[in-house]
Design a protein around this motif. Structure first.
Motif, PDB file in Angstrom:
ATOM      1  N   ALA A   4     -20.270  34.578  -3.080  1.00  0.00           N
ATOM      2  CA  ALA A   4     -20.844  33.582  -3.978  1.00  0.00           C
ATOM      3  C   ALA A   4     -21.093  32.292  -3.209  1.00  0.00           C
ATOM      4  O   ALA A   4     -20.322  31.944  -2.309  1.00  0.00           O
ATOM      5  CB  ALA A   4     -19.885  33.309  -5.142  1.00  0.00           C
ATOM      6  N   PRO A   5     -22.185  31.594  -3.506  1.00  0.00           N
ATOM      7  CA  PRO A   5     -22.453  30.337  -2.787  1.00  0.00           C
ATOM      8  C   PRO A   5     -21.346  29.327  -3.030  1.00  0.00           C
ATOM      9  O   PRO A   5     -20.768  29.250  -4.110  1.00  0.00           O
ATOM     10  CB  PRO A   5     -23.783  29.866  -3.401  1.00  0.00           C
ATOM     11  CG  PRO A   5     -23.867  30.545  -4.732  1.00  0.00           C
ATOM     12  CD  PRO A   5     -23.181  31.875  -4.547  1.00  0.00           C
ATOM     13  N   LEU A   6     -21.023  28.580  -1.985  1.00  0.00           N
ATOM     14  CA  LEU A   6     -19.991  27.558  -2.101  1.00  0.00           C
ATOM     15  C   LEU A   6     -20.457  26.432  -3.021  1.00  0.00           C
ATOM     16  O   LEU A   6     -21.635  26.055  -3.033  1.00  0.00           O
ATOM     17  CB  LEU A   6     -19.664  26.986  -0.719  1.00  0.00           C
ATOM     18  CG  LEU A   6     -19.024  27.948   0.284  1.00  0.00           C
ATOM     19  CD1 LEU A   6     -18.891  27.264   1.643  1.00  0.00           C
ATOM     20  CD2 LEU A   6     -17.663  28.411  -0.218  1.00  0.00           C
ATOM     21  N   SER A   7     -19.521  25.890  -3.787  1.00  0.00           N
ATOM     22  CA  SER A   7     -19.843  24.744  -4.640  1.00  0.00           C
ATOM     23  C   SER A   7     -20.095  23.532  -3.758  1.00  0.00           C
ATOM     24  O   SER A   7     -19.439  23.354  -2.724  1.00  0.00           O
ATOM     25  CB  SER A   7     -18.686  24.452  -5.602  1.00  0.00           C
ATOM     26  OG  SER A   7     -18.464  25.544  -6.462  1.00  0.00           O
ATOM     27  N   PRO A   8     -21.040  22.686  -4.143  1.00  0.00           N
ATOM     28  CA  PRO A   8     -21.300  21.495  -3.322  1.00  0.00           C
ATOM     29  C   PRO A   8     -20.091  20.575  -3.298  1.00  0.00           C
ATOM     30  O   PRO A   8     -19.388  20.420  -4.297  1.00  0.00           O
ATOM     31  CB  PRO A   8     -22.488  20.838  -4.029  1.00  0.00           C
ATOM     32  CG  PRO A   8     -22.459  21.355  -5.432  1.00  0.00           C
ATOM     33  CD  PRO A   8     -21.914  22.749  -5.327  1.00  0.00           C
ATOM     34  N   ALA A   9     -19.839  19.958  -2.134  1.00  0.00           N
ATOM     35  CA  ALA A   9     -18.747  18.979  -2.026  1.00  0.00           C
ATOM     36  C   ALA A   9     -19.093  17.773  -2.889  1.00  0.00           C
ATOM     37  O   ALA A   9     -20.184  17.211  -2.783  1.00  0.00           O
ATOM     38  CB  ALA A   9     -18.567  18.562  -0.582  1.00  0.00           C
ATOM     39  N   PRO A  10     -18.192  17.358  -3.785  1.00  0.00           N
ATOM     40  CA  PRO A  10     -18.514  16.270  -4.721  1.00  0.00           C
ATOM     41  C   PRO A  10     -18.678  14.927  -4.025  1.00  0.00           C
ATOM     42  O   PRO A  10     -18.020  14.640  -3.030  1.00  0.00           O
ATOM     43  CB  PRO A  10     -17.328  16.255  -5.671  1.00  0.00           C
ATOM     44  CG  PRO A  10     -16.201  16.835  -4.873  1.00  0.00           C
ATOM     45  CD  PRO A  10     -16.825  17.862  -3.974  1.00  0.00           C
ATOM     46  N   VAL A  11     -19.546  14.094  -4.569  1.00  0.00           N
ATOM     47  CA  VAL A  11     -19.748  12.733  -4.085  1.00  0.00           C
ATOM     48  C   VAL A  11     -19.796  11.791  -5.281  1.00  0.00           C
ATOM     49  O   VAL A  11     -20.001  12.216  -6.420  1.00  0.00           O
ATOM     50  CB  VAL A  11     -21.038  12.568  -3.247  1.00  0.00           C
ATOM     51  CG1 VAL A  11     -21.049  13.486  -2.052  1.00  0.00           C
ATOM     52  CG2 VAL A  11     -22.271  12.805  -4.109  1.00  0.00           C
ATOM     53  N   VAL A  12     -19.588  10.511  -5.016  1.00  0.00           N
ATOM     54  CA  VAL A  12     -19.747   9.462  -6.019  1.00  0.00           C
ATOM     55  C   VAL A  12     -20.850   8.521  -5.561  1.00  0.00           C
ATOM     56  O   VAL A  12     -21.192   8.470  -4.371  1.00  0.00           O
ATOM     57  CB  VAL A  12     -18.438   8.688  -6.256  1.00  0.00           C
ATOM     58  CG1 VAL A  12     -17.407   9.566  -6.947  1.00  0.00           C
ATOM     59  CG2 VAL A  12     -17.885   8.134  -4.948  1.00  0.00           C
ATOM     60  N   VAL A  13     -21.383   7.761  -6.510  1.00  0.00           N
ATOM     61  CA  VAL A  13     -22.495   6.859  -6.218  1.00  0.00           C
ATOM     62  C   VAL A  13     -22.094   5.431  -6.576  1.00  0.00           C
ATOM     63  O   VAL A  13     -21.586   5.164  -7.668  1.00  0.00           O
ATOM     64  CB  VAL A  13     -23.755   7.260  -7.005  1.00  0.00           C
ATOM     65  CG1 VAL A  13     -24.843   6.191  -6.862  1.00  0.00           C
ATOM     66  CG2 VAL A  13     -24.281   8.608  -6.520  1.00  0.00           C
ATOM     67  N   GLY A  14     -22.318   4.527  -5.629  1.00  0.00           N
ATOM     68  CA  GLY A  14     -22.138   3.101  -5.874  1.00  0.00           C
ATOM     69  C   GLY A  14     -23.488   2.416  -5.880  1.00  0.00           C
ATOM     70  O   GLY A  14     -24.318   2.655  -4.995  1.00  0.00           O
ATOM     71  N   ILE A  15     -23.731   1.582  -6.875  1.00  0.00           N
ATOM     72  CA  ILE A  15     -24.990   0.842  -7.011  1.00  0.00           C
ATOM     73  C   ILE A  15     -24.677  -0.648  -6.946  1.00  0.00           C
ATOM     74  O   ILE A  15     -23.778  -1.120  -7.638  1.00  0.00           O
ATOM     75  CB  ILE A  15     -25.681   1.147  -8.354  1.00  0.00           C
ATOM     76  CG1 ILE A  15     -25.962   2.651  -8.497  1.00  0.00           C
ATOM     77  CG2 ILE A  15     -26.976   0.350  -8.496  1.00  0.00           C
ATOM     78  CD1 ILE A  15     -26.376   3.053  -9.908  1.00  0.00           C
ATOM     79  N   ASP A  16     -25.408  -1.374  -6.119  1.00  0.00           N
ATOM     80  CA  ASP A  16     -25.251  -2.829  -6.064  1.00  0.00           C
ATOM     81  C   ASP A  16     -26.599  -3.471  -6.345  1.00  0.00           C
ATOM     82  O   ASP A  16     -27.585  -3.193  -5.652  1.00  0.00           O
ATOM     83  CB  ASP A  16     -24.741  -3.281  -4.696  1.00  0.00           C
ATOM     84  CG  ASP A  16     -24.615  -4.799  -4.620  1.00  0.00           C
ATOM     85  OD1 ASP A  16     -24.008  -5.385  -5.534  1.00  0.00           O
ATOM     86  OD2 ASP A  16     -25.145  -5.398  -3.667  1.00  0.00           O
ATOM     87  N   VAL A  17     -26.639  -4.319  -7.374  1.00  0.00           N
ATOM     88  CA  VAL A  17     -27.864  -5.036  -7.721  1.00  0.00           C
ATOM     89  C   VAL A  17     -27.731  -6.460  -7.210  1.00  0.00           C
ATOM     90  O   VAL A  17     -27.043  -7.293  -7.811  1.00  0.00           O
ATOM     91  CB  VAL A  17     -28.101  -5.019  -9.243  1.00  0.00           C
ATOM     92  CG1 VAL A  17     -29.449  -5.676  -9.569  1.00  0.00           C
ATOM     93  CG2 VAL A  17     -28.074  -3.593  -9.775  1.00  0.00           C
ATOM     94  N   ALA A  18     -28.350  -6.722  -6.085  1.00  0.00           N
ATOM     95  CA  ALA A  18     -28.336  -8.061  -5.491  1.00  0.00           C
ATOM     96  C   ALA A  18     -29.575  -8.828  -5.971  1.00  0.00           C
ATOM     97  O   ALA A  18     -30.359  -8.339  -6.773  1.00  0.00           O
ATOM     98  CB  ALA A  18     -28.297  -7.957  -3.974  1.00  0.00           C
ATOM     99  N   THR A  19     -29.756 -10.029  -5.457  1.00  0.00           N
ATOM    100  CA  THR A  19     -30.882 -10.846  -5.892  1.00  0.00           C
ATOM    101  C   THR A  19     -32.217 -10.256  -5.462  1.00  0.00           C
ATOM    102  O   THR A  19     -33.175 -10.245  -6.226  1.00  0.00           O
ATOM    103  CB  THR A  19     -30.742 -12.265  -5.325  1.00  0.00           C
ATOM    104  OG1 THR A  19     -29.490 -12.811  -5.734  1.00  0.00           O
ATOM    105  CG2 THR A  19     -31.858 -13.164  -5.826  1.00  0.00           C
ATOM    106  N   ALA A  20     -32.268  -9.700  -4.250  1.00  0.00           N
ATOM    107  CA  ALA A  20     -33.539  -9.246  -3.688  1.00  0.00           C
ATOM    108  C   ALA A  20     -33.762  -7.748  -3.779  1.00  0.00           C
ATOM    109  O   ALA A  20     -34.900  -7.284  -3.629  1.00  0.00           O
ATOM    110  CB  ALA A  20     -33.634  -9.681  -2.221  1.00  0.00           C
ATOM    111  N   ALA A  21     -32.707  -6.973  -3.971  1.00  0.00           N
ATOM    112  CA  ALA A  21     -32.870  -5.520  -3.923  1.00  0.00           C
ATOM    113  C   ALA A  21     -31.714  -4.815  -4.606  1.00  0.00           C
ATOM    114  O   ALA A  21     -30.624  -5.376  -4.787  1.00  0.00           O
ATOM    115  CB  ALA A  21     -32.975  -5.051  -2.464  1.00  0.00           C
ATOM    116  N   VAL A  22     -31.965  -3.558  -4.968  1.00  0.00           N
ATOM    117  CA  VAL A  22     -30.929  -2.647  -5.441  1.00  0.00           C
ATOM    118  C   VAL A  22     -30.578  -1.719  -4.291  1.00  0.00           C
ATOM    119  O   VAL A  22     -31.463  -1.172  -3.628  1.00  0.00           O
ATOM    120  CB  VAL A  22     -31.419  -1.812  -6.641  1.00  0.00           C
ATOM    121  CG1 VAL A  22     -30.352  -0.802  -7.059  1.00  0.00           C
ATOM    122  CG2 VAL A  22     -31.795  -2.712  -7.798  1.00  0.00           C
TER     123      VAL A  22
END
Length: 486
Positions: A4-22
């Motif tokens: 059976a295919p291996l499950s993907p290694a889990p990751v988390v996402v961090g988002i930073d909304v600065a003045t000029a860019a995300v």
């Protein structure tokens, strides 16, 4: 027999909304950045009365675009994401209707239009602010919240949202709680665990307008189907509350346990630490956010720092560093303050930069400026200790100034403690740590220890230079005392 295919290694996402860019980073359980992306934002516009606005309608499209690029670069196209959290500038607000749609532009963190309202809020809640060690200054979000009610009408304004609150609405499909970090400058009292009702009553702000508040890292919902289609995030993945960009940047260094401090040497110098109890600073130089685990995050920002070198041609800095390193401790002492007034580690509108002695040459003066900022850092740590928050272990070092090997060595020597120079003191990475708390790891302390382990390098004090630098620091501090600043 096929496997059976291996499950993907889990990751988390961090988002930073600065003045000029995300900015978006996808991070695995070991702290490896698996993918990252950014999307630009329109420049804020400035107007009369200190107004500063940005099109809040641009936040979600930019965030969704950056998420699509980042999740699209993951091996499994985003299916491996288990949680997401958002960091943003402290004090940026936008008024919305019942559906969460902005009624107008966002009022930015440095918008001063509500200075008079903030003055009234300071007076109405003076006893509370004194206990909290906080001052409601001209740019506090509390006054802007009240301004929105006046400008758009109490019947039209149904929510006043911080940047992560608006993005959380888009991610989950409905309103989410505010985190107590972003809510601090909007009038939330994390010590008492509630809003400063006396200040809002004085400004005629309806209590129904104030959102529920929870700790950073708290689960606030899951990614809804429309958001999943727009971003590449899997439907149903956890949405966690974030923190302000400054606090998230501190978490990213790994300085998350009591006694740990980080010195951020950018244009100005910022010191942030972790305390078990709330330190009350009657001078107002130090104020504290609440730690996600209930501790406190005392800190302050100076008016000097890397700005001390602003007049120097950047191309000359490596040469000056080399010459100053060869020369050794400076023959003179400077307080390299390039503007009037200081706000940390002491508060004085009368503070001015000074030079004691005559530098032998440019390299000697350059070395004195580097030492002067290090002396200010030592003064800041001494101020924290006097408030009952002593630093333990190495000082975590971040910011552009920490790229100078000479400056790091001077700082370590002046402080008589190792510096741990960190590589990714980024708000988006700190938001990822909050997303990992309770998902990839049991709690924030475990997440930070695991995901920042093995990064950066340590700088030790130069023992041969300590006596000379201690003598210069004594002159530095003595001069400030003689001028009545301390």
């Amino acid at each position: 027999m096929s496997q059976a295919p291996l499950s993907p290694a889990p990751v988390v996402v961090g988002i930073d909304v600065a003045t000029a860019a995300v900015r978006v980073v996808c991070v695995d359980a070991g702290g490896r950045v698996a993918a990252e992306a950014r999307a630009g934002l329109p420049a804020p516009s400035r107007g009369p009365g200190g107004a500063c606005e940005q099109d809040a309608g641009a936040w979600w499209p930019a965030t969704a675009a950056a998420l699509r690029r980042a999740t699209g670069a993951l091996p499994h196209g985003g299916r491996e994401v288990v949680a997401v959290a958002v960091s943003a500038t402290s004090g940026t607000l936008v008024p919305t209707g019942a559906d969460g749609a902005p009624l107008g532009p966002a009022l930015m963190y440095d918008d001063r239009r509500a200075a008079e309202l903030n003055s009234r809020a300071q007076q109405a809640g003076s006893a509370r602010w004194r206990k909290l060690g906080l001052t409601v200054g001209p740019t506090a979000a509390l006054g802007r919240l009240a301004w929105c009610v006046r400008a758009y009408g109490a019947s039209a304004v149904r929510h006043v949202l911080h940047t992560p609150d608006l993005l959380g609405w888009h991610l989950t499909g409905g309103p989410v709680a505010a985190d107590w970090s972003h809510a601090l400058k909007s009038g939330y009292d994390p010590r008492a665990g509630g809003w400063a009702t006396e200040a809002f009553d004085a400004l005629d702000v309806p209590s129904a307008l104030l959102p529920e508040v929870a700790a950073p890292g708290t689960a606030s919902g899951t990614v809804c189907r429309p958001a999943a289609r727009e971003t590449g995030l899997p439907e149903g993945c956890s949405v966690r509350l974030g923190m302000t960009d400054g606090c998230a940047g501190q978490l990213a260094t790994g300085a998350v346990s009591p006694g740990q401090f980080v010195g951020v040497l950018g244009t100005t110098y910022v010191l942030k630490g972790v305390a078990r109890e709330l330190p009350a600073d009657p001078t107002g130089a130090v104020y504290s956010h609440r730690h996600p685990d209930g501790w406190w995050l005392p800190g302050g920002a100076s008016n000097t720092g890397g700005e001390a070198l602003a007049a120097t041609d950047p191309a000359r800095l490596p040469h000056l560093d080399a010459a100053a390193a060869e020369r050794g401790p400076a023959s003179c002492v400077t307080y390299p303050l390039r503007r009037d007034g200081e706000r940390f580690p002491f508060v004085s509108g009368e503070a001015r930069g000074f030079l004691l002695g005559s530098p032998a040459d440019d390299a000697d003066l350059h070395r004195a400026d580097l030492e002067g900022v290090a002396f200010l850092e030592r003064l800041a740590l001494e101020r924290m200790s006097a408030l009952g928050v002593p630093a333990s272990g190495p000082l975590y070092a971040a910011g552009g100034g920490s790229r100078s090997a000479l400056w790091n060595r001077i700082r370590a020597t002046v402080l008589d403690r190792p510096l741990r120079v960190v590589e990714r003191a980024e708000s988006a990475f700190g938001a990822a740590l909050l997303a990992a708390s309770g998902t990839l790891h049991a709690d924030l302390t475990t997440a930070a220890a695991t995901m920042t382990a093995g990064t950066g390098h340590e700088v030790l004090p130069a023992l041969a230079e300590q006596a000379a630098l201690n003598a210069s620091y004594t002159r530095f501090r003595g001069e400030m005392e003689s001028r009545g600043w301390l």
